[in-house]
Write a protein that holds these residues in place. Structure first.
Motif, short mmCIF file in Angstrom:
data_model
loop_
_atom_site.label_atom_id
_atom_site.label_comp_id
_atom_site.label_asym_id
_atom_site.label_seq_id
_atom_site.Cartn_x
_atom_site.Cartn_y
_atom_site.Cartn_z
N HIS A 12 -9.30 -9.15 3.50
CA HIS A 12 -9.76 -7.88 4.07
C HIS A 12 -9.99 -6.89 2.95
O HIS A 12 -9.19 -6.83 2.03
N ARG A 13 -11.05 -6.08 3.08
CA ARG A 13 -11.24 -4.95 2.16
C ARG A 13 -10.49 -3.77 2.76
O ARG A 13 -10.65 -3.46 3.93
N VAL A 14 -9.67 -3.12 1.94
CA VAL A 14 -8.88 -1.97 2.38
C VAL A 14 -9.37 -0.76 1.58
O VAL A 14 -8.83 -0.43 0.52
N ASP A 15 -10.43 -0.13 2.07
CA ASP A 15 -11.07 0.95 1.33
C ASP A 15 -10.15 2.10 0.94
O ASP A 15 -10.21 2.56 -0.20
N PRO A 16 -9.28 2.59 1.82
CA PRO A 16 -8.43 3.71 1.43
C PRO A 16 -7.51 3.40 0.23
O PRO A 16 -7.11 4.29 -0.50
N ARG A 17 -7.21 2.11 0.04
CA ARG A 17 -6.33 1.70 -1.06
C ARG A 17 -7.12 1.08 -2.22
O ARG A 17 -6.53 0.61 -3.18
N HIS A 18 -8.43 1.06 -2.11
CA HIS A 18 -9.32 0.55 -3.16
C HIS A 18 -8.96 -0.88 -3.55
O HIS A 18 -8.79 -1.19 -4.74
N ARG A 19 -8.87 -1.75 -2.56
CA ARG A 19 -8.52 -3.13 -2.88
C ARG A 19 -8.90 -4.07 -1.75
O ARG A 19 -9.16 -3.64 -0.63
N TYR A 20 -8.92 -5.33 -2.12
CA TYR A 20 -9.04 -6.42 -1.15
C TYR A 20 -7.67 -7.07 -1.10
O TYR A 20 -7.02 -7.24 -2.14
N GLU A 21 -7.23 -7.41 0.09
CA GLU A 21 -5.95 -8.09 0.26
C GLU A 21 -6.18 -9.45 0.88
O GLU A 21 -7.08 -9.62 1.70
N ARG A 28 0.83 -10.08 3.55
CA ARG A 28 0.01 -9.88 2.35
C ARG A 28 0.53 -10.78 1.24
O ARG A 28 1.68 -10.69 0.83
N LEU A 31 -3.59 -9.25 -3.90
CA LEU A 31 -4.63 -8.24 -3.85
C LEU A 31 -5.46 -8.28 -5.12
O LEU A 31 -5.02 -8.78 -6.15
#
Length: 114
Positions: A12-21, A28, A31
């Protein structure tokens, strides 16, 4: 009986955390972190938790992240050593990969407050 996960890993892309997990059984497992600079996604760190090491999860994570970058019409800047190594083996991303430059590194340091 195998200790492998019953379900396939999910990225998943987690935009608020600037990462893919990457998730394994909803946990998790690792990342890859990035910052966006205009049309470039600058990858600077990748990690897999020790409990999930040796399963090839980093390669799955990075491949799916780079595929997402392509789908978004962006370019890759591989500051992260793992992402850079991955790209040497996966030439299918060469057309959207930009070199790491001193300018990019200075910008990244500013973004990360270093």
């Amino acid at each position: 009986m195998s200790e492998q996960s019953a379900t396939a890993p999910v990225v998943h892309r987690v935009d608020p955390r600037h990462r893919y997990e990457i998730l394994v059984d909803d946990n998790r497992a690792g990342l890859t972190a990035y910052r966006d600079r205009d049309d470039q996604r600058v990858f600077f760190h990748t990690e897999i938790d020790d409990a999930y090491a040796g399963r090839g999860l980093a390669a799955i994570l990075v491949e799916q992240a780079l595929t997402d970058v392509r789908a978004a019409g962006m370019r890759i800047v591989p500051v992260c050593p793992y992402v850079a190594k991955f790209l040497t083996k996966h030439q299918e991303f060469a057309d959207i990969t930009d070199a790491v430059t001193p300018e990019v590194l200075t910008w990244l340091d500013g973004e990360l407050g270093r």
